[in-house]
Design a protein around this motif. Sequence first.
Motif, PDB file in Angstrom:
ATOM      1  N   LEU A 202       0.863  -1.261   0.019  1.00  0.00           N
ATOM      2  CA  LEU A 202       0.034  -0.004  -0.029  1.00  0.00           C
ATOM      3  C   LEU A 202       0.921   1.142  -0.059  1.00  0.00           C
ATOM      4  CD1 LEU A 202      -2.679  -1.246   2.852  1.00  0.00           C
ATOM      5  CD2 LEU A 202      -2.812  -1.663   0.261  1.00  0.00           C
ATOM      6  N   ASP A 203       0.123   2.320  -0.041  1.00  0.00           N
ATOM      7  CA  ASP A 203       1.114   3.683   0.046  1.00  0.00           C
ATOM      8  C   ASP A 203       1.607   3.932   1.410  1.00  0.00           C
ATOM      9  OD1 ASP A 203      -0.685   5.409   1.764  1.00  0.00           O
ATOM     10  OD2 ASP A 203      -2.102   5.117   0.122  1.00  0.00           O
ATOM     11  N   GLU A 204       2.765   4.517   1.349  1.00  0.00           N
ATOM     12  CA  GLU A 204       3.410   4.666   2.793  1.00  0.00           C
ATOM     13  C   GLU A 204       2.513   5.167   3.825  1.00  0.00           C
ATOM     14  OE1 GLU A 204       6.550   7.913   2.122  1.00  0.00           O
ATOM     15  OE2 GLU A 204       7.520   6.817   0.369  1.00  0.00           O
ATOM     16  N   GLN A 205       1.541   5.833   3.795  1.00  0.00           N
ATOM     17  CA  GLN A 205       0.588   6.373   4.903  1.00  0.00           C
ATOM     18  C   GLN A 205       0.071   5.139   5.615  1.00  0.00           C
ATOM     19  OE1 GLN A 205       1.055   9.480   6.762  1.00  0.00           O
ATOM     20  NE2 GLN A 205       0.226   8.110   8.191  1.00  0.00           N
ATOM     21  N   ALA A 206      -0.408   4.417   4.410  1.00  0.00           N
ATOM     22  CA  ALA A 206      -1.419   3.177   4.845  1.00  0.00           C
ATOM     23  C   ALA A 206      -0.533   2.143   5.358  1.00  0.00           C
ATOM     24  CB  ALA A 206      -2.074   2.927   3.571  1.00  0.00           C
ATOM     25  N   VAL A 207       0.732   1.849   5.011  1.00  0.00           N
ATOM     26  CA  VAL A 207       1.602   1.095   5.759  1.00  0.00           C
ATOM     27  C   VAL A 207       2.022   1.735   7.014  1.00  0.00           C
ATOM     28  CG1 VAL A 207       3.779  -0.054   5.617  1.00  0.00           C
ATOM     29  CG2 VAL A 207       2.761   0.457   3.479  1.00  0.00           C
ATOM     30  N   ALA A 208       2.276   2.796   7.093  1.00  0.00           N
ATOM     31  CA  ALA A 208       2.523   3.694   8.346  1.00  0.00           C
ATOM     32  C   ALA A 208       1.303   3.451   9.348  1.00  0.00           C
ATOM     33  CB  ALA A 208       2.843   4.961   8.238  1.00  0.00           C
ATOM     34  N   ASN A 209       0.158   3.596   8.955  1.00  0.00           N
ATOM     35  CA  ASN A 209      -1.136   3.470   9.950  1.00  0.00           C
ATOM     36  C   ASN A 209      -1.265   1.757  10.587  1.00  0.00           C
ATOM     37  OD1 ASN A 209      -1.723   5.949   9.371  1.00  0.00           O
ATOM     38  ND2 ASN A 209      -3.111   5.375   7.823  1.00  0.00           N
ATOM     39  N   GLN A 210      -0.904   1.005   9.621  1.00  0.00           N
ATOM     40  CA  GLN A 210      -0.613  -0.463  10.106  1.00  0.00           C
ATOM     41  C   GLN A 210       0.126  -0.740  11.183  1.00  0.00           C
ATOM     42  OE1 GLN A 210      -0.814  -3.606   7.044  1.00  0.00           O
ATOM     43  NE2 GLN A 210      -0.594  -2.020   5.654  1.00  0.00           N
ATOM     44  N   ILE A 211       1.368  -0.196  10.861  1.00  0.00           N
ATOM     45  CA  ILE A 211       2.465  -0.463  11.796  1.00  0.00           C
ATOM     46  C   ILE A 211       2.330   0.315  13.166  1.00  0.00           C
ATOM     47  CG2 ILE A 211       4.948   0.210  12.315  1.00  0.00           C
ATOM     48  CD1 ILE A 211       5.175  -0.297   9.401  1.00  0.00           C
ATOM     49  N   GLN A 212       1.440   1.468  13.252  1.00  0.00           N
ATOM     50  CA  GLN A 212       1.299   2.192  14.479  1.00  0.00           C
ATOM     51  C   GLN A 212       0.034   1.599  15.026  1.00  0.00           C
ATOM     52  OE1 GLN A 212       0.105   6.154  13.125  1.00  0.00           O
ATOM     53  NE2 GLN A 212       2.002   6.535  12.362  1.00  0.00           N
ATOM     54  N   ALA A 213      -0.800   0.997  14.562  1.00  0.00           N
ATOM     55  CA  ALA A 213      -1.668   0.186  15.142  1.00  0.00           C
ATOM     56  C   ALA A 213      -1.269  -1.291  15.883  1.00  0.00           C
ATOM     57  CB  ALA A 213      -2.910  -0.147  14.334  1.00  0.00           C
ATOM     58  N   ILE A 214      -0.214  -1.908  15.204  1.00  0.00           N
ATOM     59  CA  ILE A 214       0.377  -2.989  15.795  1.00  0.00           C
ATOM     60  C   ILE A 214       1.180  -2.224  17.070  1.00  0.00           C
ATOM     61  CG2 ILE A 214       2.120  -4.636  15.313  1.00  0.00           C
ATOM     62  CD1 ILE A 214       1.156  -4.555  12.412  1.00  0.00           C
ATOM     63  N   VAL A 215       1.958  -1.633  16.814  1.00  0.00           N
ATOM     64  CA  VAL A 215       3.080  -0.883  18.021  1.00  0.00           C
ATOM     65  C   VAL A 215       2.276  -0.430  18.938  1.00  0.00           C
ATOM     66  CG1 VAL A 215       4.722   0.517  18.461  1.00  0.00           C
ATOM     67  CG2 VAL A 215       4.987  -0.608  16.242  1.00  0.00           C
ATOM     68  N   GLN A 216       1.218   0.056  18.823  1.00  0.00           N
ATOM     69  CA  GLN A 216       0.223   0.571  19.821  1.00  0.00           C
ATOM     70  C   GLN A 216      -0.180  -0.317  20.891  1.00  0.00           C
ATOM     71  OE1 GLN A 216      -2.870   3.192  18.391  1.00  0.00           O
ATOM     72  NE2 GLN A 216      -2.372   4.761  20.241  1.00  0.00           N
ATOM     73  N   GLN A 217      -0.639  -1.453  20.240  1.00  0.00           N
ATOM     74  CA  GLN A 217      -1.178  -2.633  20.781  1.00  0.00           C
ATOM     75  C   GLN A 217      -0.060  -3.297  21.734  1.00  0.00           C
ATOM     76  OE1 GLN A 217      -2.310  -5.779  18.395  1.00  0.00           O
ATOM     77  NE2 GLN A 217      -4.503  -5.322  18.584  1.00  0.00           N
ATOM     78  N   HIS A 218       1.284  -3.368  21.223  1.00  0.00           N
ATOM     79  CA  HIS A 218       2.059  -3.695  22.113  1.00  0.00           C
ATOM     80  C   HIS A 218       2.851  -3.131  23.044  1.00  0.00           C
ATOM     81  CE1 HIS A 218       2.132  -7.013  18.723  1.00  0.00           C
ATOM     82  NE2 HIS A 218       3.336  -7.586  19.388  1.00  0.00           N
ATOM     83  N   LEU A 219       2.897  -1.800  22.528  1.00  0.00           N
ATOM     84  CA  LEU A 219       3.087  -0.742  23.987  1.00  0.00           C
ATOM     85  C   LEU A 219       2.386  -0.926  24.910  1.00  0.00           C
ATOM     86  CD1 LEU A 219       4.209   2.402  21.636  1.00  0.00           C
ATOM     87  CD2 LEU A 219       5.760   0.826  23.107  1.00  0.00           C
ATOM     88  N   ALA A 220       1.000  -1.053  24.884  1.00  0.00           N
ATOM     89  CA  ALA A 220       0.027  -1.154  25.951  1.00  0.00           C
ATOM     90  C   ALA A 220       0.391  -2.486  26.753  1.00  0.00           C
ATOM     91  CB  ALA A 220      -1.404  -1.074  25.281  1.00  0.00           C
ATOM     92  N   LYS A 221       0.584  -3.498  26.022  1.00  0.00           N
ATOM     93  CA  LYS A 221       1.076  -4.706  26.644  1.00  0.00           C
ATOM     94  C   LYS A 221       2.223  -4.665  27.644  1.00  0.00           C
ATOM     95  CE  LYS A 221       2.251  -8.329  24.058  1.00  0.00           C
ATOM     96  NZ  LYS A 221       2.431  -9.014  23.032  1.00  0.00           N
ATOM     97  N   TRP A 222       3.302  -3.917  26.940  1.00  0.00           N
ATOM     98  CA  TRP A 222       4.826  -3.792  27.542  1.00  0.00           C
ATOM     99  C   TRP A 222       4.742  -2.887  28.671  1.00  0.00           C
ATOM    100  CZ3 TRP A 222       7.272  -3.082  22.282  1.00  0.00           C
ATOM    101  CH2 TRP A 222       7.272  -4.285  21.491  1.00  0.00           C
ATOM    102  N   TYR A 223       4.174  -1.833  28.311  1.00  0.00           N
ATOM    103  CA  TYR A 223       4.019  -0.678  29.631  1.00  0.00           C
ATOM    104  C   TYR A 223       2.461  -0.343  29.865  1.00  0.00           C
ATOM    105  CZ  TYR A 223       8.549  -0.440  27.006  1.00  0.00           C
ATOM    106  OH  TYR A 223       9.825  -0.755  26.558  1.00  0.00           O
ATOM    107  N   PRO A 224       1.915  -1.076  30.530  1.00  0.00           N
ATOM    108  CA  PRO A 224       0.625  -0.938  30.987  1.00  0.00           C
ATOM    109  C   PRO A 224       0.521   0.329  32.236  1.00  0.00           C
ATOM    110  CG  PRO A 224       1.451  -3.176  32.011  1.00  0.00           C
ATOM    111  CD  PRO A 224       2.492  -2.414  31.026  1.00  0.00           C
TER     112      PRO A 224
END
Length: 224
Positions: A202-224
């Motif tokens: 996908l275009d750069e922004q769409a790829v970035a949006n997917q990555i942000q969602a995944i990372v956000q999920q992991h950050l919430a798990k790692w640093y509750p």
Amino acid sequence: MRTMQGRLIVFEGVEGCGKTTQIAYLRQWLEESGAVEQFVKAGKVSKLVTTREPGGTALGQEIRQLLLHSTTEQIQARTELLLYAADRAQHVEGVLRPGLADGALILCDRYTDSTLAYQGYGRGLDRALIDQLNQIATGGLESDLTLWLDVDVKIGLERARQRGIHDRMEQATLEFHQRVQQGFMELAQSFPQRIVRVDASLDEQAVANQIQAIVQQHLAKWYP
Ligand code: T5A
């Protein structure tokens, strides 16, 4: 008593899949959204670090030059494997382990899966040998999250070509890069807890949006 715990996020994929671009997007988002600042203030993270393999240390930059731009003679497959492992050993001891021990959130362009995909699937070197070497080079240090930027090999190579830089690996045959892609696919299937696929076509922004969602999920798990 410090409670900081560093985390290692790795970006993987074939040539031109967009790792460099997406690491910059993620870094910017982590900084501008205030996420890193919030974790630093809460004493959970010390800082944000971006790095890469090969070339994440001064010695590694010299190894990178040898690996990607040396023209003196053909590099043998085992030599190539050992040079990537040497770069990694230096990087793990000099950058990754100290950074993680200090509580850094580290974004790293390529790590152990690249060796399995390129030297294993691509060059056809023995998987057990590569696992052993990765173990020696990392001392068992694994990523906390690996983002596999999945894009068709031809699209990735075309993006890399348009950028106008042609290193030694990029000049390998299409079949080689297709085997590498197969490698990343099989690794993602084998390690679903660690490797998350991102649609990088996908275009750069769409790829970035997917990555942000995944990372956000992991950050919430790692640093509750
Ligand atoms: N290697 C590495 C091994 O064989 N074994 C190992 O153990 C390790 C660690 C590293 C080479 O070493 C090999 C793999 C590699 O061949 P490198 O220069 O770091 O060399 O090469 P790459 O990691 O492939 O880096 P590239 O810079 O070539 O690719 P990127 O970072 O994935 O892509 P990026 O972001 O630079 O983008 C490439 C172009 O595409 C555009 C960008 O603007 C840029 O021009 N682009 C997009 N265009 C359209 N849509 C998008 N979504 C786009 N995203 C980026």
